[in-house]
Design a protein around this motif. Structure first.
Motif, PDB file in Angstrom:
ATOM      1  N   MET A 190       0.827  -1.210   0.000  1.00  0.00           N
ATOM      2  CA  MET A 190       0.000   0.000   0.000  1.00  0.00           C
ATOM      3  C   MET A 190       0.858   1.256   0.000  1.00  0.00           C
ATOM      4  SD  MET A 190      -2.641  -0.754   2.897  1.00  0.00           S
ATOM      5  CE  MET A 190      -3.490  -2.187   3.132  1.00  0.00           C
ATOM      6  N   VAL A 191       0.250   2.334  -0.525  1.00  0.00           N
ATOM      7  CA  VAL A 191       0.919   3.629  -0.475  1.00  0.00           C
ATOM      8  C   VAL A 191       0.393   4.357   0.753  1.00  0.00           C
ATOM      9  CG1 VAL A 191       1.283   5.824  -1.664  1.00  0.00           C
ATOM     10  CG2 VAL A 191       1.010   3.716  -2.977  1.00  0.00           C
ATOM     11  N   SER A 192       1.273   4.631   1.693  1.00  0.00           N
ATOM     12  CA  SER A 192       0.868   5.456   2.836  1.00  0.00           C
ATOM     13  C   SER A 192       2.101   5.845   3.643  1.00  0.00           C
ATOM     14  CB  SER A 192      -0.149   4.733   3.720  1.00  0.00           C
ATOM     15  OG  SER A 192       0.482   3.798   4.544  1.00  0.00           O
ATOM     16  N   ASP A 193       1.888   6.794   4.556  1.00  0.00           N
ATOM     17  CA  ASP A 193       2.956   7.198   5.462  1.00  0.00           C
ATOM     18  C   ASP A 193       3.006   6.176   6.584  1.00  0.00           C
ATOM     19  OD1 ASP A 193       4.574   8.258   7.409  1.00  0.00           O
ATOM     20  OD2 ASP A 193       3.676  10.254   7.386  1.00  0.00           O
ATOM     21  N   GLY A 194       4.022   5.345   6.522  1.00  0.00           N
ATOM     22  CA  GLY A 194       4.129   4.230   7.461  1.00  0.00           C
ATOM     23  C   GLY A 194       4.415   4.637   8.887  1.00  0.00           C
ATOM     24  N   SER A 195       4.758   5.904   9.121  1.00  0.00           N
ATOM     25  CA  SER A 195       5.006   6.286  10.520  1.00  0.00           C
ATOM     26  C   SER A 195       3.713   6.258  11.330  1.00  0.00           C
ATOM     27  CB  SER A 195       5.718   7.637  10.618  1.00  0.00           C
ATOM     28  OG  SER A 195       5.053   8.593   9.856  1.00  0.00           O
ATOM     29  N   HIS A 196       2.571   6.224  10.629  1.00  0.00           N
ATOM     30  CA  HIS A 196       1.286   6.084  11.331  1.00  0.00           C
ATOM     31  C   HIS A 196       0.870   4.618  11.443  1.00  0.00           C
ATOM     32  CE1 HIS A 196       1.104  10.343  11.003  1.00  0.00           C
ATOM     33  NE2 HIS A 196       1.009  10.329   9.694  1.00  0.00           N
ATOM     34  N   GLY A 197       1.651   3.726  10.852  1.00  0.00           N
ATOM     35  CA  GLY A 197       1.297   2.307  10.857  1.00  0.00           C
ATOM     36  C   GLY A 197       0.087   2.055   9.979  1.00  0.00           C
ATOM     37  N   LEU A 198      -0.639   0.996  10.283  1.00  0.00           N
ATOM     38  CA  LEU A 198      -1.855   0.661   9.530  1.00  0.00           C
ATOM     39  C   LEU A 198      -2.931   0.308  10.560  1.00  0.00           C
ATOM     40  CD1 LEU A 198      -1.078  -1.786   6.544  1.00  0.00           C
ATOM     41  CD2 LEU A 198      -1.952   0.563   6.416  1.00  0.00           C
ATOM     42  N   PRO A 199      -3.581   1.344  11.115  1.00  0.00           N
ATOM     43  CA  PRO A 199      -4.525   1.117  12.220  1.00  0.00           C
ATOM     44  C   PRO A 199      -5.610   0.086  11.883  1.00  0.00           C
ATOM     45  CG  PRO A 199      -4.238   3.475  11.790  1.00  0.00           C
ATOM     46  CD  PRO A 199      -3.450   2.753  10.743  1.00  0.00           C
ATOM     47  N   ASP A 200      -6.041   0.051  10.628  1.00  0.00           N
ATOM     48  CA  ASP A 200      -7.123  -0.881  10.252  1.00  0.00           C
ATOM     49  C   ASP A 200      -6.717  -2.346  10.379  1.00  0.00           C
ATOM     50  OD1 ASP A 200      -8.575   1.293   9.703  1.00  0.00           O
ATOM     51  OD2 ASP A 200      -8.584   1.051   7.508  1.00  0.00           O
ATOM     52  N   GLN A 201      -5.436  -2.625  10.221  1.00  0.00           N
ATOM     53  CA  GLN A 201      -4.964  -4.018  10.252  1.00  0.00           C
ATOM     54  C   GLN A 201      -4.331  -4.402  11.588  1.00  0.00           C
ATOM     55  OE1 GLN A 201      -5.851  -5.847   7.887  1.00  0.00           O
ATOM     56  NE2 GLN A 201      -6.473  -4.233   6.456  1.00  0.00           N
ATOM     57  N   ALA A 202      -4.153  -3.426  12.461  1.00  0.00           N
ATOM     58  CA  ALA A 202      -3.487  -3.687  13.755  1.00  0.00           C
ATOM     59  C   ALA A 202      -4.378  -4.565  14.642  1.00  0.00           C
ATOM     60  CB  ALA A 202      -3.198  -2.346  14.433  1.00  0.00           C
ATOM     61  N   PRO A 203      -3.798  -5.284  15.612  1.00  0.00           N
ATOM     62  CA  PRO A 203      -2.379  -5.310  15.964  1.00  0.00           C
ATOM     63  C   PRO A 203      -1.567  -6.278  15.086  1.00  0.00           C
ATOM     64  CG  PRO A 203      -3.594  -6.736  17.452  1.00  0.00           C
ATOM     65  CD  PRO A 203      -4.613  -6.112  16.533  1.00  0.00           C
ATOM     66  N   PHE A 204      -0.256  -6.046  15.078  1.00  0.00           N
ATOM     67  CA  PHE A 204       0.664  -6.893  14.313  1.00  0.00           C
ATOM     68  C   PHE A 204       1.512  -7.741  15.267  1.00  0.00           C
ATOM     69  CE2 PHE A 204      -0.293  -3.276  11.638  1.00  0.00           C
ATOM     70  CZ  PHE A 204      -0.632  -3.904  10.448  1.00  0.00           C
ATOM     71  N   ASP A 205       1.842  -8.946  14.813  1.00  0.00           N
ATOM     72  CA  ASP A 205       2.731  -9.810  15.587  1.00  0.00           C
ATOM     73  C   ASP A 205       4.177  -9.331  15.468  1.00  0.00           C
ATOM     74  OD1 ASP A 205       0.762 -11.983  16.279  1.00  0.00           O
ATOM     75  OD2 ASP A 205       0.595 -11.971  14.089  1.00  0.00           O
ATOM     76  N   ARG A 206       4.487  -8.819  14.278  1.00  0.00           N
ATOM     77  CA  ARG A 206       5.842  -8.358  14.004  1.00  0.00           C
ATOM     78  C   ARG A 206       5.771  -7.075  13.183  1.00  0.00           C
ATOM     79  NH1 ARG A 206       6.372 -11.734  17.247  1.00  0.00           N
ATOM     80  NH2 ARG A 206       7.688 -13.597  17.246  1.00  0.00           N
ATOM     81  N   ILE A 207       6.698  -6.135  13.478  1.00  0.00           N
ATOM     82  CA  ILE A 207       6.799  -4.910  12.675  1.00  0.00           C
ATOM     83  C   ILE A 207       8.272  -4.694  12.352  1.00  0.00           C
ATOM     84  CG2 ILE A 207       6.438  -2.397  12.593  1.00  0.00           C
ATOM     85  CD1 ILE A 207       4.095  -2.717  14.523  1.00  0.00           C
ATOM     86  N   ILE A 208       8.555  -4.421  11.078  1.00  0.00           N
ATOM     87  CA  ILE A 208       9.933  -4.138  10.667  1.00  0.00           C
ATOM     88  C   ILE A 208       9.934  -2.796   9.933  1.00  0.00           C
ATOM     89  CG2 ILE A 208       9.639  -5.599   8.602  1.00  0.00           C
ATOM     90  CD1 ILE A 208      12.661  -6.208   8.745  1.00  0.00           C
TER      91      ILE A 208
END
Ligand code: SAH
Length: 214
Positions: A132-150
């Motif tokens: 996806m195209v987005s500013d990743g510093s905000h993460g992806l609230p719709d898909q959270a939580p994540f098991d892993r983030i890199i």
């Protein structure tokens, strides 16, 4: 390169990763399966198997393979994990993760790069990646939580929204420090009681930039 030369170059590639301290068999297997050459275009394709970062479109870089491997190893990805990557770039790191995780979400601020990566994922049949195209510093609230983030771009501090989107028990790997200097790769583990931080090694990444690219 001829067929035989290619086979040999790819064997040397894996050997180099081992010699740089990568030991996790699943990570090595994934890096054997995904061909870095698919993610490097033009004149740099010839150098795809060198352990060095290389230029990609939009003034960005595909990371050094041994750094990709060590970051992937540090992330301890399991087959049921939902992973977020910030900084798709060429798509190479996301492709490596796709072999280890259940689902990979990857976000990029440049549309050109996101589209390019998406085309490669499709061609290789990597169906568990969503780019996806987005500013990743905000993460992806719709898909959270994540098991892993890199995070594959350097931030001054781990972005708050990403910390918040990490599941309890989850792990985040992120380079931190001022841009243009050497940064420190850190691993954050979220526990019931808070966050635990570990310093892993010195790295050098392009900066995490706010907003969508032109
Ligand atoms: N993981 C990539 C290498 C990434 S280089 C690969 O395997 O090729 C870092 C990338 O992060 C660049 O493409 C840059 O445009 C992107 N980036 C920087 N700041 C960002 C942000 N706030 N949100 C999303 N992507 C960002």
């Amino acid at each position: 390169m001829s067929g035989d030369d290619l086979v040999e170059a790819r064997m040397r590639f894996i050997y180099t990763l081992r010699s740089r301290g990568v030991t996790d068999a699943r990570v090595l297997q994934s890096m054997e399966r995904i061909d870095r050459r698919d993610f490097v275009t033009g004149v740099f394709a010839e150098r795809a198997y060198e352990d060095t970062p290389l230029p990609i479109a939009c003034g960005q870089t595909i990371s050094q393979p041994s750094v990709v491997a060590l970051m992937t190893e540090a992330l301890q990805v399991g087959p049921r994990d939902k992973v977020l990557e910030v900084g798709t770039g060429s798509g190479y790191q996301a492709a490596i993760l796709s072999q280890l995780a259940r689902r990979v979400y990857t976000v990029e601020r440049y549309r050109t790069l996101a589209q390019g990566a998406r085309a490669v994922f499709e061609r290789l049949g990597l169906a568990n990646i969503t780019a996806m195209v987005s500013d990743g510093s905000h993460g992806l609230p719709d898909q959270a939580p994540f098991d892993r983030i890199i995070v594959t771009a350097a931030a001054e501090d781990p972005p708050g929204p990403l910390l918040a989107q990490l599941r309890i028990g989850g792990i985040m790997v992120v380079p931190v420090g001022q841009s243009d200097t050497v940064q420190t790769l850190i691993r954050v583990t979220r526990q019931e009681s808070g966050y635990e931080y570990e310093e892993l090694r010195a790295v050098r990444f392009v900066p995490l930039v706010e907003g969508i690219g032109q």
